[in-house]
Design a protein around this motif. Structure first.
Motif, PDB file in Angstrom:
ATOM      1  N   ALA A  93       1.014  -1.477   0.040  1.00 16.18           N
ATOM      2  CA  ALA A  93       0.482  -0.477   0.094  1.00 16.18           C
ATOM      3  C   ALA A  93       1.060   1.028  -0.322  1.00 16.18           C
ATOM      4  O   ALA A  93       0.656   3.146  -0.443  1.00 16.18           O
ATOM      5  N   THR A  94       2.167   1.256   0.496  1.00 11.34           N
ATOM      6  CA  THR A  94       3.001   2.238   0.500  1.00 11.34           C
ATOM      7  C   THR A  94       4.170   2.436  -0.648  1.00 11.34           C
ATOM      8  O   THR A  94       5.321   3.407  -0.153  1.00 11.34           O
ATOM      9  N   SER A  95       4.419   0.984  -0.942  1.00  9.80           N
ATOM     10  CA  SER A  95       5.487   0.970  -1.376  1.00  9.80           C
ATOM     11  C   SER A  95       6.389   2.172  -2.923  1.00  9.80           C
ATOM     12  O   SER A  95       5.091   1.547  -3.596  1.00  9.80           O
ATOM     13  N   LEU A 120      -2.517  -0.979  -9.425  1.00  8.24           N
ATOM     14  CA  LEU A 120      -3.576   0.430  -8.844  1.00  8.24           C
ATOM     15  C   LEU A 120      -4.901   1.011  -7.790  1.00  8.24           C
ATOM     16  O   LEU A 120      -4.574   1.771  -6.980  1.00  8.24           O
ATOM     17  N   THR A 121      -5.131  -0.259  -7.125  1.00  5.34           N
ATOM     18  CA  THR A 121      -6.412  -0.084  -5.946  1.00  5.34           C
ATOM     19  C   THR A 121      -5.653  -0.400  -4.768  1.00  5.34           C
ATOM     20  O   THR A 121      -5.176   0.039  -3.474  1.00  5.34           O
ATOM     21  N   HIS A 122      -4.364  -1.288  -4.661  1.00  5.99           N
ATOM     22  CA  HIS A 122      -3.491  -2.144  -3.642  1.00  5.99           C
ATOM     23  C   HIS A 122      -3.056  -1.997  -3.026  1.00  5.99           C
ATOM     24  O   HIS A 122      -2.094  -1.630  -2.314  1.00  5.99           O
ATOM     25  N   VAL A 126       3.056   0.803  -6.608  1.00  6.16           N
ATOM     26  CA  VAL A 126       4.308  -0.131  -6.884  1.00  6.16           C
ATOM     27  C   VAL A 126       4.148  -0.251  -8.830  1.00  6.16           C
ATOM     28  O   VAL A 126       3.212   0.936  -9.100  1.00  6.16           O
ATOM     29  N   CYS A 127       5.511  -0.051  -9.171  1.00  5.72           N
ATOM     30  CA  CYS A 127       5.248   0.113 -11.037  1.00  5.72           C
ATOM     31  C   CYS A 127       6.427  -1.519 -11.285  1.00  5.72           C
ATOM     32  O   CYS A 127       7.338  -1.725 -10.416  1.00  5.72           O
ATOM     33  N   PHE A 128       6.155  -1.515 -12.496  1.00  2.00           N
ATOM     34  CA  PHE A 128       6.379  -2.872 -13.142  1.00  2.00           C
ATOM     35  C   PHE A 128       7.198  -2.391 -14.299  1.00  2.00           C
ATOM     36  O   PHE A 128       6.268  -2.419 -15.047  1.00  2.00           O
TER      37      PHE A 128
END
Length: 305
Positions: A93-95, A120-122, A126-128
């Motif tokens: 949620a914060t990473s 996008l929600t959870h 985070v990026c992939f």
């Protein structure tokens, strides 16, 4: 104790400059000013008695000594990073972490939309970074994963690896795709039709696709391959309304045979299914972020009830 004479941040600048080949990009990546990066490079040059990087029209090119140094520096920085963060908790949620993920082409089409929509929600920050690294065998998996700094790879193997740094997901049956108007509405295709048809070989291997060819060769048979490609997207158009066949897995067929006249047929040969596995860097065995990502992919890949 020689390390007490070296500012380890200089090695971080060196490694980043080695990959970015630009003082400006290195400064942006490390959140430093360009003069600070230039000053660090000046210190490194004095310390090593070598220019290390030469300015060219193609950017800052490393000298032979810099190329030799980077292998050891990269390993050292990796182990420093793991020592500090290996056992830290991961909060999706914060990473703001970027995961480098390698997927087989057809798996990417199925998994990537679900993965991004979920995050996008959870896990909004985070990026992939999706990569198409070719890993054709368990033997070369660790080398490829470490060379390309991959966090997690989904790979199809002919047999399960003997290492602990993989997780089996499912069997993927091998068959072939062709136009139903040519090969009928049944579930199988005859050996004669299979051998006589011109074929497109789908493979993520650098060399010729081996599995089917070896099976046929042992039987004294041979198929007619007119093209080889690692790309699944053009196959819909290539195979529709033609006599062409393409040997694929059932998961790939689910992508190819969508909203068209193509059909997935069982092969007239006894071919074992591929083993679809998750693989990760064995050095990151205790990485909490990778454990989270593995669990999420398992959940997203699970069949819908």
């Amino acid at each position: 104790m020689r390390l007490n004479k070296i500012n380890l941040n200089l090695l971080l600048v060196f490694h980043t400059l080695y990959w970015k080949r630009s003082l400006t990009l290195t400064a942006e990546t490390l959140c430093l000013s360009q003069p600070a990066v230039s000053h660090s490079l000046k210190k490194l040059r004095f310390m090593m008695d070598d220019p290390l990087f030469i300015k060219t029209v193609d950017g800052m090119q490393p000298t032979p000594l810099a190329r030799q140094m980077n292998t050891a520096v990269a390993k050292g920085l990796f182990y420093f990073d793991q020592a500090v963060y290996n056992n830290s908790e991961f909060s999706p949620a914060t990473s703001q972490r970027e995961f480098r993920v390698s997927l087989v082409d057809y798996v990417s089409q199925q998994l990537q939309p679900k993965l991004i929509q979920h995050c996008l929600t959870h896990a909004p920050d985070v990026c992939f970074n999706m990569l198409s690294t070719r890993i054709a065998s368990a033997k070369e998996a660790q080398h490829a994963i470490q060379t390309h700094d991959i966090d997690l790879a989904m790979v199809q193997f002919e047999a399960l690896p003997l290492t602990s740094s993989h997780e089996y997901l499912f069997d993927d049956v091998i068959g072939c795709v062709g136009d139903a108007s040519v090969y009928g509405e049944g579930h199988t295709i005859t050996l004669e039709a299979f051998l006589n048809a011109p074929q497109v070989a789908l493979s993520h291997r650098e060399d010729s696709p081996l599995l089917i060819n070896e099976k046929l060769r042992k039987l004294g048979l041979e198929r007619k391959v007119v093209a080889k490609t690692p790309y699944i997207t053009p196959l819909q158009e290539i195979l529709t309304a033609t006599q062409l066949l393409c040997v694929v897995t059932e998961s790939a067929a689910n992508v190819i045979c969508r909203d068209n006249s193509l059909r997935f047929y069982a092969l007239p040969l006894d071919v074992a299914p591929f083993k679809v596995c998750l693989c990760w860097d064995e050095r990151k065995e205790h990485d909490a972020g990778i454990h989270w990502l593995k669990s999420l992919i398992r959940e997203l890949m699970a069949p819908t009830p």
